[in-house]
Design an enzyme around this catalytic site. Structure first.
Site, PDB file in Angstrom:
ATOM      1  N   ARG A 133       4.788  -5.387  -6.534  1.00 24.38           N
ATOM      2  CA  ARG A 133       3.356  -5.160  -6.408  1.00 24.38           C
ATOM      3  C   ARG A 133       2.763  -4.875  -7.798  1.00 24.38           C
ATOM      4  O   ARG A 133       3.427  -4.276  -8.644  1.00 24.38           O
ATOM      5  CB  ARG A 133       3.167  -3.933  -5.507  1.00 24.38           C
ATOM      6  CG  ARG A 133       1.736  -3.535  -5.226  1.00 24.38           C
ATOM      7  CD  ARG A 133       1.050  -4.519  -4.343  1.00 24.38           C
ATOM      8  NE  ARG A 133      -0.097  -3.941  -3.641  1.00 24.38           N
ATOM      9  CZ  ARG A 133      -1.020  -4.677  -3.034  1.00 24.38           C
ATOM     10  NH1 ARG A 133      -0.944  -5.989  -3.042  1.00 24.38           N
ATOM     11  NH2 ARG A 133      -2.016  -4.103  -2.385  1.00 24.38           N
ATOM     12  N   THR A 403      -3.765 -14.139   1.112  1.00 26.02           N
ATOM     13  CA  THR A 403      -2.435 -13.855   0.604  1.00 26.02           C
ATOM     14  C   THR A 403      -1.635 -15.089   0.972  1.00 26.02           C
ATOM     15  O   THR A 403      -2.186 -16.038   1.523  1.00 26.02           O
ATOM     16  CB  THR A 403      -1.930 -12.560   1.301  1.00 26.02           C
ATOM     17  OG1 THR A 403      -2.700 -11.466   0.812  1.00 26.02           O
ATOM     18  CG2 THR A 403      -0.480 -12.260   1.095  1.00 26.02           C
ATOM     19  N   THR A 421       0.485 -12.318  -3.327  1.00 23.21           N
ATOM     20  CA  THR A 421      -0.967 -12.396  -3.241  1.00 23.21           C
ATOM     21  C   THR A 421      -1.650 -12.210  -4.577  1.00 23.21           C
ATOM     22  O   THR A 421      -1.094 -11.595  -5.490  1.00 23.21           O
ATOM     23  CB  THR A 421      -1.497 -11.334  -2.248  1.00 23.21           C
ATOM     24  OG1 THR A 421      -2.874 -11.561  -2.009  1.00 23.21           O
ATOM     25  CG2 THR A 421      -1.319  -9.923  -2.774  1.00 23.21           C
ATOM     26  N   ASN A 423      -4.766 -11.143  -3.861  1.00 24.49           N
ATOM     27  CA  ASN A 423      -5.748 -10.455  -3.030  1.00 24.49           C
ATOM     28  C   ASN A 423      -6.766 -11.467  -2.532  1.00 24.49           C
ATOM     29  O   ASN A 423      -6.447 -12.264  -1.673  1.00 24.49           O
ATOM     30  CB  ASN A 423      -6.386  -9.261  -3.738  1.00 24.49           C
ATOM     31  CG  ASN A 423      -6.997  -8.301  -2.733  1.00 24.49           C
ATOM     32  OD1 ASN A 423      -6.686  -8.372  -1.546  1.00 24.49           O
ATOM     33  ND2 ASN A 423      -7.869  -7.423  -3.169  1.00 24.49           N
ATOM     34  N   SER A 474      -0.577  -1.769   0.196  1.00 21.81           N
ATOM     35  CA  SER A 474      -0.658  -3.139   0.700  1.00 21.81           C
ATOM     36  C   SER A 474      -0.396  -3.155   2.204  1.00 21.81           C
ATOM     37  O   SER A 474       0.110  -2.184   2.778  1.00 21.81           O
ATOM     38  CB  SER A 474       0.400  -3.984  -0.010  1.00 21.81           C
ATOM     39  OG  SER A 474       0.526  -5.238   0.605  1.00 21.81           O
ATOM     40  N   GLY A 496      -3.557 -12.236   5.310  1.00 16.80           N
ATOM     41  CA  GLY A 496      -4.721 -11.763   6.062  1.00 16.80           C
ATOM     42  C   GLY A 496      -5.002 -10.271   5.962  1.00 16.80           C
ATOM     43  O   GLY A 496      -5.486  -9.678   6.935  1.00 16.80           O
ATOM     44  N   GLY A 497      -4.716  -9.623   4.821  1.00 20.84           N
ATOM     45  CA  GLY A 497      -5.027  -8.206   4.670  1.00 20.84           C
ATOM     46  C   GLY A 497      -4.412  -7.404   5.799  1.00 20.84           C
ATOM     47  O   GLY A 497      -3.246  -7.614   6.145  1.00 20.84           O
TER      48      GLY A 497
HETATM   49  N1  GLY Z   1      -4.040  -7.667  -0.835  1.00 20.28           N
HETATM   50  C1  GLY Z   1      -3.651  -7.599   0.496  1.00 20.28           C
HETATM   51  C2  GLY Z   1      -2.527  -6.671   0.740  1.00 20.28           C
HETATM   52  O1  GLY Z   1      -1.791  -6.387  -0.185  1.00 20.28           O
HETATM   53  O2  GLY Z   1      -2.351  -6.183   1.813  1.00 20.28           O
END
Ligand code: GLY
Length: 592
Positions: A133, A403, A421, A423, A474, A496-497
């Site tokens: 990350r 993502t 991702t 984002n 995340s 999809g967040g």
């Molecule tokens: N940017 C989306 C996540 O990391 O959940």
């Protein structure tokens, strides 16, 4: 619904060699793709019933491969993975090749300027989770996105201040060094070829550029993706020489070829031009982190999934622990099923939103949240036939909705689930001139205004506040499921967040509880509940009108939405693997 045991299925299987790993007791049936293209329901697989208006019909054929499978959002990237597997690489070699290829052919989300998570399960039983990350730059500060009145600005979303220090190159090279068998130059060869020789722009990419032209046009990528101010047209060959040079530096020098020297300087220069804060020191300090995967059980199956700094694994695990007590689980598509599943998500997201963050900066109650006795207490709060209002919730998320996830399984039974991702699509929009790649806007996954409503009227938690060097929370949920004998069953994840969590877990539940074949499990309509807003979201036309009426009577606020996640999944079936990319997406699996 009547099961269809077609004699044809036997013929299909008879002509496939059995995969080299041991078959197990879980009866996942024959490959769903028969010679006629229709699905075959065999073993304990059942045909589901979807609402009449749902656009994706049950019984689609998945892609079958008797040796190995790669499922990603870009056919050329899936092909890159198979190329590596066919040259003797293992699933990790292939996953790294796919990651680099996505950065070239799928720049909306594939990346070297972002970060991600990888869950690995080797056939010899070794498991690992790699956290690459992004981190907040050293000059980041808690209130950096607030204006003088304390209101949230959009600088966490667009422009150079939105980027965290990228982790992708460190992650991919670290995974390869520990679990791969091939050289970095070899696994990067397909990506470098795509960048140097180009590839033909197809419809989904052209449409994506058109939808995001305003963002891309503000920064250095305009000349590459919007020549003469217009998005690349279908049929154009896109050659990316600067990206090819950046990739060559990595292929030759490893991660230092990105985090030091020319590429690091290009990133720092891009930042300095326009008020960004990532420095060469930030880049030189970046380190990925090996973590223990969360290992949980569900009705005798084993889940291996991603621990914090992603909330994904804990939230999937907590949801499934709550659901496990419902025996039998209500039928798919019923109001009862939407009620118990939505209520489980609601409770798991309340915990997720309040308690999870980078464990290096905030205490994370992982043991409690993944504990079955704790889940049992939460289950007891779910009313028989009433929605429970979400109350006193201190935070929810506004992660970007974009993502990309890819799944790989090889002939030995090694498996890799990776989610990565930038984002938002094309990240912050900032394109590193001379380097040929987009930078993420991952800083927006922090709670930019802790304790105050954000731009969506939501209140975010202190644990996920911005701190230098910290990973932003995340929802990415790369997951591997083992069958009751410990054999590989599923490799799955989503984009999809926050909907990554709900979409990934529903595909798992569709296979384990609803006994769907993989293509149905992925095509089936999905729901989403993230505690706040306090409503049950459902994919438009995904719940029958009578079911919606029942849920309304139970007290649910109902919100039709365009989609819940985009999946790339692999399932082991008799004689090999099935791969399935979401019919909602542009992805395509390739097997052999
Ligand atoms: N940017 C989306 C996540 O990391 O959940």
């Amino acid at each position: 619904m009547k099961l269809r045991f077609l004699p044809l299925a036997v013929a299909v299987v008879a002509c496939h060699k059995t995969a080299s790993f041991t078959p197990s007791a879980t009866d996942v049936g024959f490959p769903s793709s028969s010679a006629t293209g229709a699905a075959v329901y065999s073993g304990d697989r059942r045909a589901p019933s979807f609402p009449d208006a749902w656009p994706y019909k049950a019984g689609r054929a998945a892609v079958f491969g008797q040796h190995a499978m790669v499922a990603s959002d870009a056919p050329l990237a899936s092909q890159a993975g198979v190329e590596i597997l066919e040259h003797g690489g293992n699933a990790v070699d292939a996953a790294v090749a796919v990651g680099f290829a996505l950065a070239v052919v799928f720049p909306e989300a594939g990346n070297i300027g972002g970060g991600g998570y990888m869950v690995i399960r080797m056939a010899d039983g070794r498991t690992a989770a790699l956290d690459y990350r992004e981190v907040a730059p050293l000059a980041a500060s808690r209130d950096m996105y607030l204006d003088e009145q304390g209101n949230l600005t959009n600088k966490s979303v667009v422009g150079p201040l939105a980027s965290g220090v990228p982790g992708a190159i460190a992650g991919l090279t670290t995974a390869l060094a520990k679990y791969g068998t091939m050289s970095l130059a070899d696994v990067m060869a397909p990506a470098i070829r795509y960048a140097e020789q180009g590839f033909v722009v197809e419809g989904p990419f052209a449409r994506s550029l058109t939808s995001n032209a305003r963002l891309i046009g503000q920064f250095g990528g305009a000349g590459v993706f919007l020549p003469d101010g217009k998005p690349l047209a279908v049929g154009t060959r896109l050659v990316q020489p600067e990206l090819a040079q950046t990739l060559h530096r990595v292929a030759e020098q490893g991660a230092p070829g990105f985090y030091t020297g020319k590429t690091a300087q290009l990133i720092a220069d891009e930042m300095h031009r326009d008020g960004g804060i990532i420095t060469t020191e930030d880049l030189a300090r970046y380190k990925p982190v090996w973590r223990e995967p969360i290992k949980s059980s569900y009705r005798g199956y084993t889940l291996l999934t991603m621990p914090p700094s992603s909330s994904g694994g804990i939230t999937v695990t907590e949801t499934l622990n709550i659901l496990e007590g419902f025996v039998p689980v209500p039928p798919f598509g019923s109001a009862e099923y939407a009620h118990v599943l939505g209520s489980a998500y609601q409770r798991a997201f309340i915990d997720r939103n309040e308690k999870l963050a980078d464990p290096a900066f905030a205490p994370v109650p992982m043991k409690q949240l993944t504990d079955k006795a704790y889940a049992q207490k939460l289950r007891a709060t779910i009313g028989h036939d009433r929605a429970t209002p979400t109350s006193s919730v201190a935070k929810t998320m506004r992660e970007g909705m974009e993502t990309t996830h890819y799944s790989v399984a090889d002939a030995q039974g090694n498996a890799v689930a990776t989610t990565t991702t930038l984002n938002a699509l094309y990240g912050s929009g900032v394109y590193v001139r001379g380097g040929g790649f987009f930078l993420n806007d991952e800083m927006d996954d922090f709670a930019a205004a802790p304790g105050k409503p954000n731009m969506f009227g939501l209140v975010q938690g202190e644990a996920n506040a911005i701190q230098p060097g910290k990973r932003m929370l995340s929802a990415m949920s790369p997951t591997i499921v083992l069958d009751r004998d410990g054999g590989l069953l599923l490799v799955v994840g989503s984009r999809g967040g926050p909907r990554i969590i709900t979409s990934t877990s529903q595909v798992i539940l569709n296979v384990l509880d609803q006994h769907m074949i993989l293509s149905d499990a992925v095509s089936a309509p999905r729901i989403h509940h993230q505690a706040l807003p306090d409503s049950l979201a459902y994919e438009r036309n995904g719940l029958a009108p009578a079911v919606l009426d029942s849920l309304r009577q139970m007290g649910y606020g109902l919100e039709p939405i365009g989609g819940v996640g985009l999946i790339n999944a692999i399932m082991r079936v008799r004689g090999g693997y099935e791969g399935m990319s979401d019919p909602r997406s542009m992805g395509r699996p390739v097997g052999y």
